[in-house]
Design an enzyme around this catalytic site. Sequence first.
Site, PDB file in Angstrom:
ATOM      1  N   CYS A  80       0.850  -1.188   0.000  1.00 13.34           N
ATOM      2  CA  CYS A  80       0.000   0.000   0.000  1.00 13.34           C
ATOM      3  C   CYS A  80       0.892   1.247   0.000  1.00 13.34           C
ATOM      4  O   CYS A  80       1.970   1.241   0.572  1.00 13.34           O
ATOM      5  CB  CYS A  80      -0.886   0.031   1.239  1.00 13.34           C
ATOM      6  SG  CYS A  80      -2.085  -1.306   1.257  1.00 13.34           S
ATOM      7  N   MET A  81       0.407   2.316  -0.626  1.00 16.07           N
ATOM      8  CA  MET A  81       1.171   3.571  -0.669  1.00 16.07           C
ATOM      9  C   MET A  81       1.293   4.160   0.732  1.00 16.07           C
ATOM     10  O   MET A  81       2.292   4.749   1.084  1.00 16.07           O
ATOM     11  CB  MET A  81       0.457   4.587  -1.555  1.00 16.07           C
ATOM     12  CG  MET A  81       0.597   4.325  -3.034  1.00 16.07           C
ATOM     13  SD  MET A  81      -0.507   5.419  -3.938  1.00 16.07           S
ATOM     14  CE  MET A  81       0.490   6.903  -4.019  1.00 16.07           C
TER      15      MET A  81
END
Lengths: 146, 412
Positions: free
Chosen positions: A58-59
Amino acid sequence: MKYPSPSTIETRQDEIIQAFKLLEDDREAMLHYIMELGEQMPPLANEHKTEANLIKGCMSAVWLKPCQQGDRLFFEADSNTAITKGLISLLIRILSGETAQAILQSNLYFIQGIGMHQLIGSQRTGGLASMLQQIKLIAAQQIKNA
Amino acid sequence: MMHIVKNKAFNIPTIRVQFPALQQYIHGKPLIYLDNAATTQKPQQVLDALLSHYQFTNANVHRGIHTLGDRATSALEATRKSVQNLIHAAHTEEIIFTAGTTASINLVANSYGQAFLQRGDEILISHMEHHANIVPWQMLCQRTGAHLKVIPITDTGELLLEGWEQLFTPQTKIVAIAYASNNLGTVNPIKELIAKAHQQGAVVVIDAAQAIAHLPIDVQALDCDFLAFSAHKAYGPTGVGILYGKSELLERMPPYQGGGEMIREVTLDQVIYNQLPYKFEAGTPNIAGIIAFQEAINFIQALGYEAIQQHEQQLLDYAHSQLSRLPGIQLIGTAPHKIGIVSLAIPGKHHLDIGMLLDAQGIAVRTGHGCAQPLMQRLNLEGIVRASFAVYNTLEEVEQFMLTIQKLSQRK
């Protein structure tokens, strides 16, 4: 043993799709709605924001804490970004409290149903897929350990 | 409605109409492109040159005797001349074509650095550098046993020049510094730094990636030894970079990559390298991109750096004056001498969320660490929201950006 009907997962997804339909493709309103859903989710205690609970891919930082009660799996989560917290709150709303088997078999059509890819872009859709994969991985692990 | 004074020297509608990418709508809203420090949009004349090369002059360069090959070679070498003219280099062969700023800096680190640095030598950079001007030097230090030293920065985002002279020692061999910071916008006093470095016998590498579209550059007046930039940040195509190097230094340096083009004679036992600039241009270059870059240079020169600076300064001053009045906004980088970059943070709000909500309004900005994690660590920030301006941006666009930021900052 009583298994919940798969329609429960479907009903909850349908409710979410309906709620997004009311926003009539207003992109900003949809993002704010996602953030509000995240805000409604209780924050995860700092002691659970561990490396082990961190979802890879995930960012932003997303922590997912599973908890088994009987044959049911419950999830708590948190994120350092409001939109990501809202996204995982949607998954939790749909899947938390289900059996591992039901979670594994679930088909989360709401993602396509609300046009999530167009709404949040390819990078964050990838992040959402990572969150879902982690939830399913936990479910598979529980079945294996049972 | 805020009072807006327009810059009469600049006819923005005439400029904007040359950029097809700016004519589109994003999520039903007119695109407001404020991510120019990442890459600028391309004017029609650059796009035409790219297509025209592939349509009519596509051939490899410096090889065939045929007409197309000759045309492609002439066009590519014409760009080299244009670049020489743009940055006022003394000799055409001092202009090396690379893949971008990163490739240019890596070339210097691998060729000059590897040949002339040894254990105990020092490389001086600053705390505001882009990763491309940090990591190649860290890698060189690992290979040679040299040390990396860092010029600190102030809270306003300027080089801390108090005591900076002590950082220079007889061991200082390379000074690598940005002309302008990609996150702070700060324009560094590189002329002073270059003079000081030369007193110590060090060579200076200037990262001009953020400067090239905004500031006039005269490598001879600056007396810099190397200067690197990318075409794509100056209205040109991606995949084209420039390394300027003083010819006496380039002559002494070993080749960086081996292959075609960079050799004069090869037997299976030995190789004689080609002359400058070809010694550093192994393999087929990005021919179409290099040829089209000439049109980007023409575009910049037709406007003129003076008018460009005046326009972008107006956008910057307006953004700064308005944003500094907003409560709950932390402006990052408030040096007096800046290019058109406005970075900010909203305490309690994540930069990714802000970026996404701006995108919903059709506003494109950079969010995150801006390829400068050491700078973020220094500023104690996880990331920032960065708006960066170019010649085609308008005061109305800057105002729309600020109004959206204001709205977001006021949301609970």
